[in-house]
Design a protein around this motif. Structure first.
Motif, PDB file in Angstrom:
ATOM      1  N   MET A   1      11.852  -1.210  45.825  1.00 50.66           N
ATOM      2  CA  MET A   1      10.740  -1.321  46.775  1.00 50.66           C
ATOM      3  C   MET A   1      11.190  -2.139  47.985  1.00 50.66           C
ATOM      4  SD  MET A   1       6.903  -2.860  46.136  1.00 50.66           S
ATOM      5  CE  MET A   1       7.498  -4.494  45.739  1.00 50.66           C
ATOM      6  N   ASN A   2      10.818  -1.672  49.162  1.00 57.76           N
ATOM      7  CA  ASN A   2      11.126  -2.418  50.373  1.00 57.76           C
ATOM      8  C   ASN A   2      10.347  -3.723  50.401  1.00 57.76           C
ATOM      9  OD1 ASN A   2      12.878  -0.506  51.385  1.00 57.76           O
ATOM     10  ND2 ASN A   2      11.266   0.613  52.444  1.00 57.76           N
ATOM     11  N   GLU A   3      10.976  -4.766  50.917  1.00 59.23           N
ATOM     12  CA  GLU A   3      10.345  -6.077  50.983  1.00 59.23           C
ATOM     13  C   GLU A   3      10.504  -6.666  52.377  1.00 59.23           C
ATOM     14  OE1 GLU A   3      12.054  -8.570  47.999  1.00 59.23           O
ATOM     15  OE2 GLU A   3      10.919  -7.628  46.372  1.00 59.23           O
ATOM     16  N   TYR A   4       9.555  -7.524  52.743  1.00 52.15           N
ATOM     17  CA  TYR A   4       9.676  -8.296  53.969  1.00 52.15           C
ATOM     18  C   TYR A   4      10.574  -9.503  53.719  1.00 52.15           C
ATOM     19  CZ  TYR A   4       5.743  -5.700  55.985  1.00 52.15           C
ATOM     20  OH  TYR A   4       4.922  -4.714  56.486  1.00 52.15           O
ATOM     21  N   ARG A   5      11.306  -9.894  54.743  1.00 41.43           N
ATOM     22  CA  ARG A   5      12.131 -11.098  54.659  1.00 41.43           C
ATOM     23  C   ARG A   5      12.232 -11.722  56.040  1.00 41.43           C
ATOM     24  NH1 ARG A   5      17.893 -12.901  54.537  1.00 41.43           N
ATOM     25  NH2 ARG A   5      18.522 -10.931  55.498  1.00 41.43           N
ATOM     26  N   ILE A   6      12.038 -13.012  56.108  1.00 42.09           N
ATOM     27  CA  ILE A   6      12.146 -13.760  57.359  1.00 42.09           C
ATOM     28  C   ILE A   6      13.426 -14.581  57.334  1.00 42.09           C
ATOM     29  CG2 ILE A   6      11.136 -15.651  58.705  1.00 42.09           C
ATOM     30  CD1 ILE A   6       8.383 -14.526  57.920  1.00 42.09           C
ATOM     31  N   ARG A   7      14.110 -14.599  58.456  1.00 43.90           N
ATOM     32  CA  ARG A   7      15.349 -15.366  58.575  1.00 43.90           C
ATOM     33  C   ARG A   7      15.570 -15.718  60.040  1.00 43.90           C
ATOM     34  NH1 ARG A   7      19.097 -12.084  60.888  1.00 43.90           N
ATOM     35  NH2 ARG A   7      18.971  -9.823  60.525  1.00 43.90           N
ATOM     36  N   LEU A   8      16.590 -16.542  60.284  1.00 36.31           N
ATOM     37  CA  LEU A   8      16.982 -16.842  61.655  1.00 36.31           C
ATOM     38  C   LEU A   8      17.667 -15.630  62.285  1.00 36.31           C
ATOM     39  CD1 LEU A   8      18.452 -20.438  61.274  1.00 36.31           C
ATOM     40  CD2 LEU A   8      16.187 -19.798  62.132  1.00 36.31           C
ATOM     41  N   ALA A   9      17.439 -15.441  63.565  1.00 36.52           N
ATOM     42  CA  ALA A   9      18.098 -14.359  64.297  1.00 36.52           C
ATOM     43  C   ALA A   9      19.564 -14.704  64.551  1.00 36.52           C
ATOM     44  CB  ALA A   9      17.392 -14.110  65.616  1.00 36.52           C
ATOM     45  N   ALA A  10      20.374 -13.672  64.691  1.00 41.28           N
ATOM     46  CA  ALA A  10      21.778 -13.796  65.082  1.00 41.28           C
ATOM     47  C   ALA A  10      22.011 -12.873  66.273  1.00 41.28           C
ATOM     48  CB  ALA A  10      22.703 -13.415  63.933  1.00 41.28           C
ATOM     49  N   VAL A  11      23.053 -13.150  67.043  1.00 41.47           N
ATOM     50  CA  VAL A  11      23.303 -12.324  68.231  1.00 41.47           C
ATOM     51  C   VAL A  11      23.533 -10.858  67.848  1.00 41.47           C
ATOM     52  CG1 VAL A  11      24.123 -14.188  69.700  1.00 41.47           C
ATOM     53  CG2 VAL A  11      25.743 -13.001  68.214  1.00 41.47           C
ATOM     54  N   ASN A  12      24.066 -10.618  66.659  1.00 42.94           N
ATOM     55  CA  ASN A  12      24.309  -9.240  66.234  1.00 42.94           C
ATOM     56  C   ASN A  12      23.026  -8.484  65.896  1.00 42.94           C
ATOM     57  OD1 ASN A  12      27.074  -9.516  66.549  1.00 42.94           O
ATOM     58  ND2 ASN A  12      27.430 -10.094  64.423  1.00 42.94           N
ATOM     59  N   ASP A  13      21.892  -9.187  65.901  1.00 46.51           N
ATOM     60  CA  ASP A  13      20.602  -8.527  65.689  1.00 46.51           C
ATOM     61  C   ASP A  13      20.060  -7.908  66.975  1.00 46.51           C
ATOM     62  OD1 ASP A  13      20.372  -9.304  62.971  1.00 46.51           O
ATOM     63  OD2 ASP A  13      19.634 -11.279  63.576  1.00 46.51           O
ATOM     64  N   ALA A  14      20.769  -8.080  68.073  1.00 50.17           N
ATOM     65  CA  ALA A  14      20.218  -7.727  69.381  1.00 50.17           C
ATOM     66  C   ALA A  14      19.698  -6.291  69.447  1.00 50.17           C
ATOM     67  CB  ALA A  14      21.267  -7.961  70.470  1.00 50.17           C
ATOM     68  N   PRO A  54      13.964 -22.357  67.837  1.00 49.92           N
ATOM     69  CA  PRO A  54      14.037 -21.410  66.716  1.00 49.92           C
ATOM     70  C   PRO A  54      13.820 -19.979  67.203  1.00 49.92           C
ATOM     71  CG  PRO A  54      12.476 -23.205  66.271  1.00 49.92           C
ATOM     72  CD  PRO A  54      12.804 -23.263  67.723  1.00 49.92           C
ATOM     73  N   TYR A  55      14.558 -19.061  66.627  1.00 49.82           N
ATOM     74  CA  TYR A  55      14.398 -17.630  66.902  1.00 49.82           C
ATOM     75  C   TYR A  55      14.388 -16.947  65.539  1.00 49.82           C
ATOM     76  CZ  TYR A  55      14.914 -13.424  69.891  1.00 49.82           C
ATOM     77  OH  TYR A  55      14.702 -12.252  70.567  1.00 49.82           O
ATOM     78  N   LEU A  56      13.228 -16.483  65.123  1.00 51.58           N
ATOM     79  CA  LEU A  56      13.045 -15.911  63.799  1.00 51.58           C
ATOM     80  C   LEU A  56      12.872 -14.401  63.874  1.00 51.58           C
ATOM     81  CD1 LEU A  56      10.411 -18.462  62.430  1.00 51.58           C
ATOM     82  CD2 LEU A  56      12.885 -18.522  62.099  1.00 51.58           C
ATOM     83  N   VAL A  57      13.387 -13.706  62.872  1.00 50.81           N
ATOM     84  CA  VAL A  57      13.152 -12.271  62.750  1.00 50.81           C
ATOM     85  C   VAL A  57      12.549 -11.982  61.389  1.00 50.81           C
ATOM     86  CG1 VAL A  57      15.006 -11.602  64.333  1.00 50.81           C
ATOM     87  CG2 VAL A  57      15.484 -11.787  61.882  1.00 50.81           C
ATOM     88  N   CYS A  58      11.809 -10.894  61.322  1.00 51.75           N
ATOM     89  CA  CYS A  58      11.268 -10.409  60.047  1.00 51.75           C
ATOM     90  C   CYS A  58      11.825  -9.022  59.794  1.00 51.75           C
ATOM     91  CB  CYS A  58       9.747 -10.362  60.088  1.00 51.75           C
ATOM     92  SG  CYS A  58       9.008  -9.812  58.518  1.00 51.75           S
ATOM     93  N   GLU A  59      12.424  -8.853  58.631  1.00 48.85           N
ATOM     94  CA  GLU A  59      12.979  -7.561  58.223  1.00 48.85           C
ATOM     95  C   GLU A  59      12.043  -6.886  57.223  1.00 48.85           C
ATOM     96  OE1 GLU A  59      17.778  -8.318  58.238  1.00 48.85           O
ATOM     97  OE2 GLU A  59      16.642  -8.945  56.479  1.00 48.85           O
ATOM     98  N   TYR A  60      12.095  -5.578  57.208  1.00 49.53           N
ATOM     99  CA  TYR A  60      11.435  -4.790  56.167  1.00 49.53           C
ATOM    100  C   TYR A  60      12.414  -3.714  55.733  1.00 49.53           C
ATOM    101  CZ  TYR A  60       8.026  -1.949  53.652  1.00 49.53           C
ATOM    102  OH  TYR A  60       7.357  -1.248  52.676  1.00 49.53           O
TER     103      TYR A  60
END
Length: 203
Positions: A1-14, A54-60
């Motif tokens: 099952m897909n899940e949400y996850r929060i983490r710090l952003a990285a430049v490679n997330d651009a 802080p620069y946060l991203v949320c993944e799903y």
């Protein structure tokens, strides 16, 4: 099952972060930017912001679907304890509580840095965003009328303010995000991820 996850952003997330932002540039006046930035420009933005805030991203399911960050409100010394914040989500993930969790984590980290006041500028016709920010404790403090022109019409923005901490005299200057306690950062992000797990469970 897909899940949400929060983490710090990285430049490679651009590239993925830009994919979230792109529809807002192309289809709305929520941002007054006309042209979609390049991936390289977005890498530079992430690097510059992350050095101070802080620069946060949320993944799903491993894909970034939202992000939030702090930024400079004004450059002059007396404004040092003020900051602005931004949050964007892909449309498919609106109204699930993700923006609130991102903001709660962001504000906890920025309070630890020493910021006292947060400001946002919201399109006056964006009822959903205005209601969300008010529910987070922001107060309306004024309107910039016809401040931006985009998509064939003039737009007004409502400025809102949130106090993070007491405004006492002789406050120390805020510290850069890169030097605040890493353990505390990990704890705040872990708490955010406990909350997004609950969202996944309810889906």
């Amino acid at each position: 099952m897909n899940e949400y996850r929060i983490r710090l952003a990285a430049v490679n997330d651009a590239e993925q972060v830009l994919n979230v932002y792109k529809p807002y540039v192309q289809q709305t006046a929520s941002t007054f930017e006309y042209d979609v930035p390049s991936v390289e420009e977005f890498r530079n933005r992430i690097a510059k912001i992350s050095a101070k805030y802080p620069y946060l991203v949320c993944e799903y399911g491993g894909e970034i679907i939202g992000y939030a960050y702090g930024s400079t409100h004004r450059e002059r010394m007396g404004y040092s304890w003020c900051a602005e914040t931004t949050v964007y989500l892909s449309e498919a993930h609106h109204r699930r509580g993700i923006a609130r969790i991102l903001y709660d984590a962001l504000f906890a980290l920025m309070k630890e840095q020493g910021y006292k006041s947060i400001y946002v500028s919201i399109l006056s016709t964006n009822a959903a965003s205005l209601a969300f920010h008010r529910s987070m404790g922001f107060e309306d403090i004024g309107m910039f009328r016809n401040v931006g022109y985009k998509l064939g019409e003039w737009h007004s923005n409502i400025w809102m303010q949130l106090f993070l901490d007491e405004h006492y005299v002789e406050p120390p200057l805020p510290t850069a995000f890169t030097v605040i306690d890493k353990g505390l950062t990990g704890e705040v992000i872990a708490q955010a991820n406990e909350r997004v797990k609950m969202l996944t469970a309810m889906m």
